[in-house]
Scaffold this active site. Structure first.
Site, short mmCIF file in Angstrom:
data_model
loop_
_atom_site.label_atom_id
_atom_site.label_comp_id
_atom_site.label_asym_id
_atom_site.label_seq_id
_atom_site.Cartn_x
_atom_site.Cartn_y
_atom_site.Cartn_z
N CYS A 331 0.81 -1.22 0.00
CA CYS A 331 0.00 0.00 0.00
C CYS A 331 0.85 1.27 0.00
O CYS A 331 0.43 2.31 -0.53
CB CYS A 331 -0.91 0.02 1.22
SG CYS A 331 -1.96 -1.42 1.41
N LEU A 332 2.01 1.22 0.62
CA LEU A 332 2.81 2.44 0.77
C LEU A 332 3.80 2.64 -0.38
O LEU A 332 4.55 3.61 -0.38
CB LEU A 332 3.52 2.48 2.12
CG LEU A 332 4.62 1.46 2.44
CD1 LEU A 332 5.99 1.92 1.95
CD2 LEU A 332 4.68 1.23 3.96
#
Length: 338
Positions: A331-332
């Site tokens: 996600c990051l």
């Protein structure tokens, strides 16, 4: 309007060669009211780990750029920019590529996972990155998040109905319309629709917590074997879909299950802890692990993923603190193909 497919663009799989990885520096005090400094160190560790394998660009608010550079080290580039939150997989550009090597990018619309948080500045990040790197841009007039899709590079896309058909995203588009848009923007030929994402996932079921391709024709899926766990029914339904599916090339899928970690909670709420939320970079797999009561499951997951990616070095990183913000390593991060 001319669309990417008409020019011969398609989204490469994550294991294709990258030019760089993007990460957005944590800033949200609502997400991490007491742990923001520790979370920044965790993000810096991920950035430095990826930088062993490929260039990394960390996007930071101007007043935080020097601190981000200090924590991430000299092998990481910092790009000053304003934004709302630190999950660039979802609000950043999705890069696409032509057979001749030309790279372009899609600027999706972003509404913070169905309007859950502020997003006005986050929705400007993708066009700013695209402009900074001078690649051709395709502006998509609908909402899409990078964590809601995975591709195999040979025409197949994996996603979930829970997310893409959620009325808080694109209520004017039905399933067939969304599929048609994905074909045109990502150059895919077939969509495999799983049903739901993990229990406790505030993104409304992103596929990058549930299942991903490890190569064309092979899917890793997070498994749950406890009938009392809400993820059990979710896993059984998604597994049945994959077992019955064929990909864009007509192949039946090899399915590799990875047992989920023990349930983890924050303020009595289940968190969507996932080993599928790893990131594939040039020669490396950055795998979130959770330690403590999860140590045995961590080791099993690492061994399975190492076998699935024999030409990559699987590097575990502590994902427990990052998880408290609702996401993890995949996600990051966001990749730009070489």
């Amino acid at each position: 309007m001319t669309l990417p497919r008409e020019f011969g663009f398609a989204m490469p799989p994550e294991w294709a060669l990258h030019a760089r990885t993007f990460i957005t520096w944590p800033v949200c005090e609502d997400t991490w009211p007491d742990e923001l400094e520790e979370v920044r160190d965790a993000y810096a560790h991920v950035a430095k780990t990826i930088a062993r394998f490929e260039p990394v660009t960390v996007i930071a608010r101007p007043h935080l750029a020097d601190d981000a550079a200090r924590r991430c080290g000299e092998n990481v580039t910092v790009l000053a920019m304003d934004y709302d939150d630190s999950w660039i997989r979802d609000n950043g550009p999705t890069f696409i590529k032509k057979a001749n090597g030309e790279v372009a990018a899609i600027n999706w619309q972003f509404n913070a996972w169905g309007g859950k948080y502020a997003w006005e500045k986050d929705n400007l990040v993708a066009p700013a990155i695209i402009s900074h790197y001078g690649v051709r841009s395709f502006d998509a007039p609908f909402i899409m998040e990078g964590g809601s899709l995975h591709v195999d590079g040979e025409g197949t896309l994996l996603t979930t109905e829970e997310c893409l058909l959620n009325p808080n995203r694109n209520p004017h588009l039905d399933k067939s319309a969304i599929e048609a848009e994905l074909r045109q923007y990502l150059g895919i030929d077939k969509v495999i629709w799983l049903k739901q994402g993990l229990d406790g996932d505030h993104t409304d079921g992103h596929v990058d917590n549930v299942a991903c391709f490890s190569r064309p024709g092979t899917v890793l899926i997070q498994a749950c074997y406890d009938p009392a766990d809400p993820n059990y029914a979710i896993y059984q339904e998604n597994l049945a879909i994959l077992q019955a599916a064929t990909d864009a090339q007509g192949r039946s899928l090899e399915i590799i299950p990875i047992e989920q970690p023990p349930a983890l909670y924050l303020d009595d709420l289940r968190m969507a802890a996932s080993y599928i939320n790893f990131y594939t970079c040039n020669g490396g797999i950055i795998l979130p692990v959770f330690g403590g009561e999860c140590a045995e499951a961590d080791q099993k997951a690492q061994a399975i993923i190492q076998k699935a990616f024999p030409n990559h070095e699987v590097v575990p990183v502590d994902g427990r603190l990052i998880l408290t913000g609702g996401g993890n390593v995949h996600c990051l991060t966001q990749q730009m193909p070489k």
